[in-house]
Scaffold this active site. Structure first.
Site, PDB file in Angstrom:
ATOM      1  N   GLU A 109       0.657  -1.644   0.093  1.00 24.34           N
ATOM      2  CA  GLU A 109      -0.185  -0.314  -0.486  1.00 24.34           C
ATOM      3  C   GLU A 109       0.858   1.673  -0.043  1.00 24.34           C
ATOM      4  OE1 GLU A 109      -3.377  -0.582   2.413  1.00 24.34           O
ATOM      5  OE2 GLU A 109      -3.169   1.725   2.546  1.00 24.34           O
ATOM      6  N   ASP A 110       1.600   1.396   0.076  1.00 20.61           N
ATOM      7  CA  ASP A 110       2.673   2.226   1.197  1.00 20.61           C
ATOM      8  C   ASP A 110       3.667   2.138   0.319  1.00 20.61           C
ATOM      9  OD1 ASP A 110       0.477   3.864   2.520  1.00 20.61           O
ATOM     10  OD2 ASP A 110       1.428   3.151   4.602  1.00 20.61           O
TER      11      ASP A 110
HETATM   12  N1  LIG Z   1      -2.823   7.236  13.852  1.00 18.40           N
HETATM   13  C1  LIG Z   1      -1.439   7.488  12.950  1.00 18.40           C
HETATM   14  N2  LIG Z   1      -1.793   6.790  11.699  1.00 18.40           N
HETATM   15  C2  LIG Z   1      -0.674   7.132  10.565  1.00 18.40           C
HETATM   16  C3  LIG Z   1       0.328   8.068  11.340  1.00 18.40           C
HETATM   17  N3  LIG Z   1       1.208   8.302  10.234  1.00 18.40           N
HETATM   18  C4  LIG Z   1       0.567   7.090   9.588  1.00 18.40           C
HETATM   19  N4  LIG Z   1      -0.604   6.885   9.952  1.00 18.40           N
HETATM   20  C5  LIG Z   1      -1.556   6.163   8.948  1.00 18.40           C
HETATM   21  O1  LIG Z   1      -2.200   6.824   8.697  1.00 18.40           O
HETATM   22  C6  LIG Z   1      -3.476   6.224   8.184  1.00 18.40           C
HETATM   23  C7  LIG Z   1      -4.674   6.693   8.853  1.00 18.40           C
HETATM   24  O2  LIG Z   1      -4.700   8.332   7.928  1.00 18.40           O
HETATM   25  P1  LIG Z   1      -5.521   8.372   6.802  1.00 18.40           P
HETATM   26  O3  LIG Z   1      -5.868  10.196   6.337  1.00 18.40           O
HETATM   27  O4  LIG Z   1      -7.183   7.735   7.051  1.00 18.40           O
HETATM   28  O5  LIG Z   1      -5.942   7.656   5.594  1.00 18.40           O
HETATM   29  P2  LIG Z   1      -4.731   7.182   4.289  1.00 18.40           P
HETATM   30  O6  LIG Z   1      -3.073   8.036   4.764  1.00 18.40           O
HETATM   31  O7  LIG Z   1      -4.142   5.900   3.977  1.00 18.40           O
HETATM   32  O8  LIG Z   1      -4.876   8.117   3.578  1.00 18.40           O
HETATM   33  C8  LIG Z   1      -3.221   4.502   8.275  1.00 18.40           C
HETATM   34  O9  LIG Z   1      -3.272   3.849   7.484  1.00 18.40           O
HETATM   35  P3  LIG Z   1      -3.118   2.477   7.252  1.00 18.40           P
HETATM   36  O10 LIG Z   1      -2.517   1.677   8.428  1.00 18.40           O
HETATM   37  O11 LIG Z   1      -3.334   1.773   5.987  1.00 18.40           O
HETATM   38  O12 LIG Z   1      -4.572   2.114   8.291  1.00 18.40           O
HETATM   39  P4  LIG Z   1      -6.321   2.949   7.825  1.00 18.40           P
HETATM   40  O13 LIG Z   1      -6.506   3.857   7.613  1.00 18.40           O
HETATM   41  O14 LIG Z   1      -6.705   1.711   6.851  1.00 18.40           O
HETATM   42  O15 LIG Z   1      -7.062   1.911   9.629  1.00 18.40           O
HETATM   43  C9  LIG Z   1      -2.174   5.691   9.069  1.00 18.40           C
HETATM   44  O16 LIG Z   1      -1.325   3.508   9.590  1.00 18.40           O
HETATM   45  C10 LIG Z   1       0.704   8.440  12.762  1.00 18.40           C
HETATM   46  O17 LIG Z   1       1.604   9.290  13.068  1.00 18.40           O
HETATM   47  N5  LIG Z   1      -0.577   8.350  13.794  1.00 18.40           N
END
Ligand SMILES: Nc1nc2c(ncn2[C@@H]2O[C@H](COP(=O)(O)OP(=O)(O)O)[C@@H](OP(=O)(O)OP(=O)(O)O)[C@H]2O)c(=O)[nH]1
Length: 241
Positions: A109-110
């Site tokens: 994904e990233d």
């Molecule tokens: N809480 C938090 N999240 C962070 C941080 N840095 C990066 N993230 C990531 O940001 C995502 C959530 O942000 P969003 O704006 O909702 O989604 P997006 O970045 O994927 O577009 C999560 O992705 P994801 O793992 O793919 O999860 P999900 O969105 O599918 O739950 C999370 O892992 C941080 O400092 N704190």
């Protein structure tokens, strides 16, 4: 399932082996009944610990230039390692494939990692689980968020576990510190949305669900006690049900 009976010769079993199992030729338990269940083990992986370390090393290299959104710009790899740690230490998970999938869950994904690369390195089962927890980048933000809610009850048990650990780690992170540019309202909306995803995962791992329940309640998000009913729009559900 292999077509070879226990009494048939090695040739027959060899023909049945997939490419990934052939890599496992140095190990005595090479002939197994379910090819899909076995990860690729390169000859250097002498045991699950070595395999797990190779997986962490792979993910660390892939995420090496990435940072979290918090003010400290924490190295991104802290998140997938944290998810695997939660699964092992709080969820009681010992299935190494689940832990591997947790460590790899954001690589496709990233980063520039492909699913083919994951399969080549770690086998078809890990590829499948990582694919199940990977958001489709072609979708809009809102579509991706809606898709996660709809998919949650339909994915494999391994993928559900990774999702539970992922959400628990992200929600704890949000409680610890707000990402740069996130308002308190956005944090609250993330809790609400996460609750809807988690609803579809209920019944997978009680200790993790209990911790998520308590965490969500701090933002007044109440998890139901039973799993979300499957939507009639989902293809795996018969329209007649
Ligand atoms: N809480 C938090 N999240 C962070 C941080 N840095 C990066 N993230 C990531 O940001 C995502 C959530 O942000 P969003 O704006 O909702 O989604 P997006 O970045 O994927 O577009 C999560 O992705 P994801 O793992 O793919 O999860 P999900 O969105 O599918 O739950 C999370 O892992 C941080 O400092 N704190």
């Amino acid at each position: 399932m292999t077509a070879c009976s226990a009494n048939q010769d090695l040739d027959c079993h060899m023909k049945e082996l997939t490419k990934e199992d052939k890599l496992d030729i140095h190990f005595p338990d090479v002939c197994r009944s379910n090819d899909e269940e076995q990860p690729s083990r390169k000859p250097t992986d002498q045991n699950d610990l070595a395999l797990l370390l190779r997986t962490i090393n792979f993910a660390a290299q892939k995420h090496s230039f990435q940072r979290r959104k918090d003010p400290e710009k924490t190295p991104y790899i802290n998140h997938p390692i944290g998810v695997a740690h939660i699964l092992a230490s709080e969820g009681g998970i010992t299935d190494v494939k689940v832990l591997q999938a947790a460590i790899l869950h954001d690589t496709v994904e990233d980063t520039d990692t492909t699913l083919d690369e994951i399969e080549e390195e770690f086998g078809a089962t890990i590829r499948h689980t990582v694919e199940e927890v990977t958001d489709k980048k072609a979708l809009s933000y809102q579509e991706r968020k809606a898709h996660q809610i709809a998919r949650a009850p339909l994915v494999s048990e391994r993928a559900k576990l990774v999702k539970l650990g992922d959400k628990l780690h992200n929600l704890r992170d949000l409680q610890r510190v707000r990402p740069v540019d996130w308002s308190q309202e956005r944090v609250h909306q993330y809790f609400i949305w996460s609750g809807k995803v988690i609803e579809g995962l209920i019944g997978t791992n009680l200790p993790l669900e209990e911790k998520l329940r308590q965490l969500l309640a701090t933002e007044d998000v109440i998890l139901p006690t039973e799993r979300k009913a499957l939507s009639i729009l989902e293809p795996s559900v018969s329209p007649s049900l």
